[in-house]
Write a protein that holds these residues in place. Structure first.
Motif, PDB file in Angstrom:
ATOM      1  N   PRO A  65      -5.533  -1.701  -9.879  1.00 22.79           N
ATOM      2  CA  PRO A  65      -5.875  -3.110 -10.092  1.00 22.79           C
ATOM      3  C   PRO A  65      -6.725  -3.716  -8.972  1.00 22.79           C
ATOM      4  CG  PRO A  65      -3.516  -2.756 -10.403  1.00 22.79           C
ATOM      5  CD  PRO A  65      -4.087  -1.481  -9.874  1.00 22.79           C
ATOM      6  N   ARG A  66      -6.444  -3.349  -7.718  1.00 21.66           N
ATOM      7  CA  ARG A  66      -7.165  -4.017  -6.626  1.00 21.66           C
ATOM      8  C   ARG A  66      -8.409  -3.253  -6.175  1.00 21.66           C
ATOM      9  NH1 ARG A  66      -2.920  -6.050  -2.298  1.00 21.66           N
ATOM     10  NH2 ARG A  66      -4.802  -7.005  -1.463  1.00 21.66           N
ATOM     11  N   ARG A  67      -8.588  -2.056  -6.698  1.00 19.64           N
ATOM     12  CA  ARG A  67      -9.817  -1.277  -6.490  1.00 19.64           C
ATOM     13  C   ARG A  67     -10.153  -0.954  -5.031  1.00 19.64           C
ATOM     14  NH1 ARG A  67     -13.773  -4.253 -10.743  1.00 19.64           N
ATOM     15  NH2 ARG A  67     -13.960  -5.633  -8.966  1.00 19.64           N
ATOM     16  N   PHE A  68      -9.129  -0.752  -4.203  1.00 18.78           N
ATOM     17  CA  PHE A  68      -9.367  -0.311  -2.833  1.00 18.78           C
ATOM     18  C   PHE A  68      -9.277   1.215  -2.724  1.00 18.78           C
ATOM     19  CE2 PHE A  68      -8.220  -4.719  -1.757  1.00 18.78           C
ATOM     20  CZ  PHE A  68      -9.247  -5.015  -0.882  1.00 18.78           C
TER      21      PHE A  68
ATOM     22  N   ILE B 150     -11.419  14.327  -4.072  1.00 13.07           N
ATOM     23  CA  ILE B 150     -10.609  13.581  -3.098  1.00 13.07           C
ATOM     24  C   ILE B 150     -10.207  12.250  -3.726  1.00 13.07           C
ATOM     25  CG2 ILE B 150     -10.531  12.574  -0.784  1.00 13.07           C
ATOM     26  CD1 ILE B 150     -12.888  14.348  -0.007  1.00 13.07           C
ATOM     27  N   VAL B 151      -8.914  12.038  -3.851  1.00 12.01           N
ATOM     28  CA  VAL B 151      -8.422  10.806  -4.485  1.00 12.01           C
ATOM     29  C   VAL B 151      -7.590  10.020  -3.480  1.00 12.01           C
ATOM     30  CG1 VAL B 151      -6.928   9.869  -6.310  1.00 12.01           C
ATOM     31  CG2 VAL B 151      -8.383  11.860  -6.789  1.00 12.01           C
ATOM     32  N   HIS B 152      -7.916   8.744  -3.339  1.00 12.22           N
ATOM     33  CA  HIS B 152      -7.128   7.859  -2.472  1.00 12.22           C
ATOM     34  C   HIS B 152      -6.603   6.710  -3.316  1.00 12.22           C
ATOM     35  CE1 HIS B 152      -6.192   5.023   0.829  1.00 12.22           C
ATOM     36  NE2 HIS B 152      -5.982   6.125   1.517  1.00 12.22           N
ATOM     37  N   LEU B 153      -5.336   6.368  -3.130  1.00  9.91           N
ATOM     38  CA  LEU B 153      -4.715   5.346  -3.981  1.00  9.91           C
ATOM     39  C   LEU B 153      -4.937   3.917  -3.474  1.00  9.91           C
ATOM     40  CD1 LEU B 153      -1.356   7.217  -4.677  1.00  9.91           C
ATOM     41  CD2 LEU B 153      -3.370   7.143  -6.153  1.00  9.91           C
ATOM     42  N   GLY B 154      -5.568   3.790  -2.297  1.00 10.30           N
ATOM     43  CA  GLY B 154      -5.893   2.456  -1.785  1.00 10.30           C
ATOM     44  C   GLY B 154      -4.658   1.597  -1.615  1.00 10.30           C
TER      45      GLY B 154
ATOM     46  N   MET C 242       0.857  -1.197   0.000  1.00  6.36           N
ATOM     47  CA  MET C 242       0.000   0.000   0.000  1.00  6.36           C
ATOM     48  C   MET C 242       0.889   1.241   0.000  1.00  6.36           C
ATOM     49  SD  MET C 242      -2.532   1.416   3.010  1.00  6.36           S
ATOM     50  CE  MET C 242      -3.494  -0.079   3.108  1.00  6.36           C
ATOM     51  N   PRO C 243       0.610   2.179  -0.876  1.00  9.28           N
ATOM     52  CA  PRO C 243       1.403   3.411  -0.794  1.00  9.28           C
ATOM     53  C   PRO C 243       1.231   4.030   0.590  1.00  9.28           C
ATOM     54  CG  PRO C 243      -0.051   3.441  -2.727  1.00  9.28           C
ATOM     55  CD  PRO C 243      -0.443   2.262  -1.886  1.00  9.28           C
ATOM     56  N   GLU C 244       2.321   4.380   1.236  1.00 12.34           N
ATOM     57  CA  GLU C 244       2.238   5.050   2.527  1.00 12.34           C
ATOM     58  C   GLU C 244       2.412   6.553   2.306  1.00 12.34           C
ATOM     59  OE1 GLU C 244       3.503   3.464   6.134  1.00 12.34           O
ATOM     60  OE2 GLU C 244       3.839   1.454   5.390  1.00 12.34           O
TER      61      GLU C 244
END
Ligand SMILES: [Zn+2]
Length: 269
Positions: free
Chosen positions: A108-111, A69-73, A1-3
């Protein structure tokens, strides 16, 4: 997960989109952690991005009347392409189209998630978040006060986004090692001077990672848009049974709150 450092580096890479006008937004696949708002293009097309900033691991695009608001999951990336480049990659969910180029969200994982709101501070994803670790609000007095009513261990405590944002599993182990604090200790047993170590080492380690991120920005933002971890030197994380960098002891690995923790039981004893 990107931190947090990876998100901060992504932010720096897309800062050049400030003051630019979004011509339109295409949603190829709205299925993310939350369904992407159908009206997104209608709300933002033709509008200028005033500013892009970060709150916790959320990227906020500020427009006059809305915020995106964008989150990279777990696996999301943003990549920059020329507008005329007409190829898509699997898992491209959304495209912000500008005059000369476009910003593409792939996950790819759509979180991850994309939301439009009138006020990001009141948005359900953001309203209950704790202070930024690099801000002055995250200081020893804040931490010392906050741990008094806690029933959990210190590692879990600093990973809780309501207490402080952006400290993930890798950095939590590294911060506690550098602070000589055993991750198993109850948060409420941490002293005021240990709170000082934890808050200052959090800043040092995250800044180090952001610095490394800056130097690898080119790779990070390659056409691949890979979201790998920055290669900061890790002293304990993922080093089970290796010799401690400070003593002769071997690094231990345990599971806490379903996550792996690494520590030296001599240095952190
Ligand atoms: Zn040691």
């Amino acid at each position: 997960m990107p931190e947090l450092p990876e998100v901060e580096t992504t932010l720096r890479a897309i800062k050049s989109f400030e003051e630019k006008i979004v011509e339109s937004i295409s949603i190829h696949n709205p299925n993310l952690r939350w369904l992407v708002d159908k009206d997104i293009s209608q709300k933002l097309s033709g509008k200028k991005i005033n500013q892009i900033f970060r709150r916790a691991k959320y990227l906020i695009f500020d427009f006059d009347d809305y915020q995106l608001i964008v989150h990279l999951g777990m696996s999301g990336t943003l990549r920059i392409m020329n507008r005329k480049d007409n190829f898509f990659k699997k898992h491209d969910h959304a495209e912000l189209i500008f005059e000369d180029n476009k910003l593409i969200y792939n996950d790819p994982r759509r979180f991850g998630s994309i939301h439009v709101t009138k006020s990001y501070k009141d948005h359900f994803l953001i309203s209950s978040l704790g202070p930024e670790p690099l801000s002055r609000s995250f200081c020893k007095d804040y931490l010392f006060k906050k741990i008094q009513n806690s029933k959990t261990n210190i590692k879990n405590f600093i990973m809780n986004q309501k207490n402080v944002v952006g400290i993930g599993n890798i950095y939590a182990s590294e911060i506690l090692f550098r602070s000589s604090v055993d991750p198993r200790r109850l948060a409420q047993t941490i002293s005021n001077s240990e709170c000082n170590l934890i808050t200052s080492n959090s800043k040092i380690i995250l800044k180090e990672a952001i610095k490394v991120g800056g130097t690898t920005l080119k790779d990070f933002f390659s056409a691949e848009g890979s979201a790998g971890y920055f290669k900061i030197q890790l002293n304990v994380y993922d080093r089970e049974n290796e010799v401690c960098v400070n003593c002769e002891n071997l690094i231990s690995k345990i599971t806490q709150n379903q996550r792996a923790s690494y520590f030296c039981n001599i240095c952190q004893g």
